[in-house]
Design a protein around this motif. Structure first.
Motif, PDB file in Angstrom:
ATOM      1  N   GLU A  82     -11.426   2.162  -1.253  1.00 11.85           N
ATOM      2  CA  GLU A  82     -11.943   1.444  -2.416  1.00 11.85           C
ATOM      3  C   GLU A  82     -13.105   2.218  -3.020  1.00 11.85           C
ATOM      4  OE1 GLU A  82     -14.154  -2.607  -2.484  1.00 11.85           O
ATOM      5  OE2 GLU A  82     -12.012  -3.074  -2.428  1.00 11.85           O
TER       6      GLU A  82
ATOM      7  N   VAL B 120      -5.886   3.617   2.073  1.00 16.18           N
ATOM      8  CA  VAL B 120      -6.424   3.356   0.740  1.00 16.18           C
ATOM      9  C   VAL B 120      -7.937   3.225   0.848  1.00 16.18           C
ATOM     10  CG1 VAL B 120      -6.540   1.670  -1.124  1.00 16.18           C
ATOM     11  CG2 VAL B 120      -4.340   2.275  -0.144  1.00 16.18           C
TER      12      VAL B 120
ATOM     13  N   ARG C 215     -15.346   7.232   1.114  1.00 15.60           N
ATOM     14  CA  ARG C 215     -15.611   6.986  -0.304  1.00 15.60           C
ATOM     15  C   ARG C 215     -16.247   8.220  -0.940  1.00 15.60           C
ATOM     16  NH1 ARG C 215     -18.799   1.606  -1.944  1.00 15.60           N
ATOM     17  NH2 ARG C 215     -16.820   0.740  -1.198  1.00 15.60           N
TER      18      ARG C 215
ATOM     19  N   ARG D 138       0.821  -1.210   0.000  1.00 14.46           N
ATOM     20  CA  ARG D 138       0.000   0.000   0.000  1.00 14.46           C
ATOM     21  C   ARG D 138       0.858   1.266   0.000  1.00 14.46           C
ATOM     22  NH1 ARG D 138      -4.293  -0.904   4.686  1.00 14.46           N
ATOM     23  NH2 ARG D 138      -2.355  -1.209   5.810  1.00 14.46           N
TER      24      ARG D 138
ATOM     25  N   GLY E   4     -15.562  -1.559  -6.521  1.00 11.95           N
ATOM     26  CA  GLY E   4     -14.431  -2.338  -6.018  1.00 11.95           C
ATOM     27  C   GLY E   4     -13.314  -2.561  -6.996  1.00 11.95           C
ATOM     28  N   SER E   5     -13.385  -1.969  -8.199  1.00 10.21           N
ATOM     29  CA  SER E   5     -12.348  -2.221  -9.201  1.00 10.21           C
ATOM     30  C   SER E   5     -11.149  -1.299  -9.050  1.00 10.21           C
ATOM     31  CB  SER E   5     -12.932  -2.066 -10.607  1.00 10.21           C
ATOM     32  OG  SER E   5     -13.454  -0.749 -10.770  1.00 10.21           O
ATOM     33  N   LYS E   6     -11.349  -0.134  -8.436  1.00  9.11           N
ATOM     34  CA  LYS E   6     -10.262   0.830  -8.308  1.00  9.11           C
ATOM     35  C   LYS E   6     -10.106   1.278  -6.864  1.00  9.11           C
ATOM     36  CE  LYS E   6     -10.471   2.806 -12.990  1.00  9.11           C
ATOM     37  NZ  LYS E   6     -10.614   4.056 -13.778  1.00  9.11           N
ATOM     38  N   LYS E   7      -8.889   1.729  -6.547  1.00  9.17           N
ATOM     39  CA  LYS E   7      -8.593   2.249  -5.217  1.00  9.17           C
ATOM     40  C   LYS E   7      -7.824   3.561  -5.356  1.00  9.17           C
ATOM     41  CE  LYS E   7      -8.292  -2.308  -3.025  1.00  9.17           C
ATOM     42  NZ  LYS E   7      -7.431  -3.245  -2.265  1.00  9.17           N
TER      43      LYS E   7
END
Length: 684
Positions: free
Chosen positions: A502, A500, A619, A408, A506-509
């Motif tokens: 999400e 980090v 988020r 990370r 859930g595909s990118k961070k």
């Protein structure tokens, strides 16, 4: 060393300023005239003007300016000024006047300390030819007690200007103390190399150990000699060097060549024998300054960027850090134990976790070793001491023992964001030799992101504003997974948290960096025009149960929004009511909703850190930051300015359109008049 010396050979120095002080009649002026004229003067003025020794006077080819001083009380002010400008101080006493020797420790040395003169002091006994031969005492016997008490004394020497005995040596030692100081290299009391010196020499050794076998072969030793001294070693000389080491320290040489232990021993030997210039030549050839750090010009701070651009690590830099981790994980357990960590950072000026307060600051395994994730985090924890970074602590499970956690790089990322030069320096210290441009990425300007209505950044910085006890720290703690605490401790300085987040799907961070700004620090922050340029998004926190808390938060929102409007560095803003577990203040809830609507930003996002209800706030912060053209608050003053600009633009358009119609009409009339032979009107 062959060739002339350059400024970097002496830490950037191009001259040395030596100030001569001491009691009246101790021979100060006679000493200066004798070194300059190479003869003893018959008549000497009480105080000489500045005297310059040319660059070719000594082998180091650095000119010396000698400043004479008066010891009379009426000239104490000038004496203090000159001492503070000195690179070195010559402190004189008369060999035939014991009282002047006593005055060194009773007046002069304490006075220099009082004046905070932090330069080498050379004690000089003048008039050696007049000393009573019946009272011969060794210089070491006389000066040893004084040197024990006053460690700033670099060396002591006796001379005679009349007989011209050791006069050149006096100023040579003064110059040498400045160009090749002892203090950064050697601990006189412990009689050992200083830790920073050892770390610098170890890094140099590793850089010269091309085959990485832990020893310098004859060829590597010769390459080292040529690089540092511009002259090769003869085979017999190499044999001689290794024999000296092996006789004193058998482990200093092995079958492959000179070991690190032997390399360090050699330099300690040079220093003990007074050959400090040898070690300094090596250090400076590899770019070290007097603080045992790499010179600034060798750490290319090629981060030319606009205030609203940021710096991020590239994949190449992260792969390097990952490789370093595995290189020093000697036992292959997926963690760096304390000894392995010390070894890894033994080539940097300090070990990042030398202070006890940081030992448990990051993720560690059950045996207190630092995981790869933790390793890529803790480095920055240390380097961001002044930011009071807080990190999540965990214990590895048995599963994690078998597989490393995902990388990370949180705190490396934070250091690169807030102090890119420090990030680069530490990469270089631990062995990164690539092009700095390949380790760092400069992001697109935030203003351009706003025009294109999308942010491309992987690391987003959020400023957190709010009054005291509003819940700012609790919000940061929630980001890093720290449990909620009922205990309130006011934040008195800026604090960072990083993790980090999400994104939906859930595909990118993205990495979110939250910077808590204490209420008392807002005014100072906004005093700078570019203070908000680095801010991707701002969050305004208030206690939802406290009407007064909302009022203060709203005032901060208006102040920050106004600053953004005036400077052109406006940013998306969100309002976060905290403490949802308490009975809300109806007025605060209603008014905050109204203000958000009026200012054109998203409705408040209520949370309760105590109940663990974050309402996906992190988020939502990331999503809002990625749309830099939205949620930018407008103040009344800002709206008025905007309306005024629109009116002005419309007026200009009307005037321009009217002028165009007039021009077209006049042109048409002229065509008609020409056809009918009507005279055209003449402008008045």
């Amino acid at each position: 060393m062959a060739g002339s010396a350059g400024p970097n050979d002496f830490g950037g120095r191009t001259s040395v300023r030596v100030v001569v002080v001491g009691d009246r009649g101790t021979g100060k002026s006679s000493l200066i005239v004798t070194i300059a004229a190479e003869s003893f003067p018959e008549n000497v003025p009480s105080v000489l003007p500045p005297t310059r020794l040319p660059s070719d006077f000594y082998a180091d080819r650095v000119p010396i300016t000698i400043i004479d001083t008066s010891s009379s009380p009426e000239h104490r002010g000038k004496l203090a000024t000159e001492c503070k400008l000195a690179d070195a101080v010559l402190l004189t006493y008369a060999c035939d006047q014991p009282s002047t020797l006593d005055r060194l420790s009773t007046f002069w040395l304490p006075e220099l300390r009082r004046l905070e003169v932090k330069v080498p002091v050379i004690v000089v006994g003048c008039k050696l030819d007049l000393r009573d031969e019946q009272q011969q005492v060794s210089l070491e016997q006389v000066m040893s007690p004084i040197m024990q008490q006053f460690r700033e004394i670099e060396t002591c020497i006796e001379c005679s200007a009349l007989k011209q005995v050791q006069v050149p040596e006096v100023f040579y030692y003064a110059q040498k103390a400045v160009l090749h100081p002892t203090a950064p290299l050697f601990d006189q009391e412990a009689q050992t190399l200083k830790p920073r010196c050892v770390r610098a020499l170890k890094r140099i050794f590793i850089l010269c150990d091309n085959d990485r076998d832990g020893a310098l072969s004859d060829a590597e030793l010769n390459d080292f000699q040529v690089r540092c001294f511009s002259a090769p070693l003869q085979p017999s000389e190499i044999v001689g060097v290794k024999k000296v080491v092996q006789d004193k320290l058998p482990e200093g040489v092995n079958d492959h060549g000179l070991t690190l232990t032997g390399f360090l021993f050699l330099h300690a030997l040079f220093i003990e024998k007074g050959r400090l210039e040898t070690t300094w030549t090596v250090l400076r050839k590899f770019g070290y300054d007097n603080d045992m750090k790499l010179r600034e010009d060798l750490i290319p701070v090629a981060f030319k960027r606009a205030p609203d651009q940021s710096v991020e690590l590239t994949n190449e830099a992260m792969e390097f850090l990952k490789g370093i981790f595995f290189m020093f994980d000697i036992d292959g357990d997926g963690a760096l134990r304390p000894a392995e960590l010390d070894d890894l950072f033994s080539t940097a000026p300090e070990s990042p976790w030398a202070e006890g307060v940081y030992k448990d600051a990051t993720e560690k395994n059950a045996l207190q070793g630092l995981s790869l994730d933790g390793f890529l985090s803790q480095d920055l924890m240390m380097w961001s001491l002044r930011f009071h970074v807080t990190l999540k602590e965990e214990t590895w499970s048995d599963t994690v023992w078998k597989a490393l956690k995902s990388i990370r790089n949180l705190l490396w990322t934070l250091m690169t964001l807030v102090e890119p030069a420090s990030s680069l320096a530490n990469l270089i210290y631990i062995g990164y030799s690539g092009d700095p441009a390949s380790a760092f990425h400069i992001t697109r300007r935030r203003r351009l992101d706003c025009k294109r209505q999308q942010s491309q950044r992987n690391v987003l910085q959020c400023y957190v504003f709010g009054p005291k006890n509003a819940g700012k720290s609790a919000l940061l703690n929630a980001l890093i997974g720290r449990p909620f605490s009922e205990k309130y401790t006011a934040t008195t300085s800026e604090r960072f948290a990083v993790n980090v987040v999400e994104l939906p799907g859930g595909s990118k961070k993205k990495t979110l960096v939250m910077r808590e700004v204490p209420e008392d620090g807002v005014k100072k922050l906004l005093s700078s025009k570019e203070s908000l340029a680095a801010c991707d998004i701002a969050v305004f926190v208030y206690d939802s149960s406290d009407e007064n808390s909302w009022r203060k938060s709203m005032e901060l929102l208006v102040d920050v929004a106004s600053h953004g409007e005036v400077t052109g560095f406006g940013m998306p803003c969100l309002v976060v009511p905290t403490k949802g577990d308490l009975d809300p203040s109806p007025m605060a809830v209603q008014d905050s909703t109204r203000v958000c609507h009026v200012m054109g930003i998203q409705a408040p996002i209520p949370v309760s850190m105590k109940l663990g209800d974050s309402n996906n706030v992190f988020r939502q912060i990331i999503v809002a930051a990625q749309c830099p053209h939205l949620n930018i608050p407008e103040t009344e003053a800002g709206k008025n300015r905007k309306q005024y600009r629109l009116l002005v633009n419309r007026s200009l358009m009307f005037v321009s359109a009217g002028a165009a119609v007039a021009i077209v009409g006049l042109a048409a009339y002229r065509v008609y008049a020409a056809r009918k032979n009507i005279p055209s009107p003449t402008p008045k």
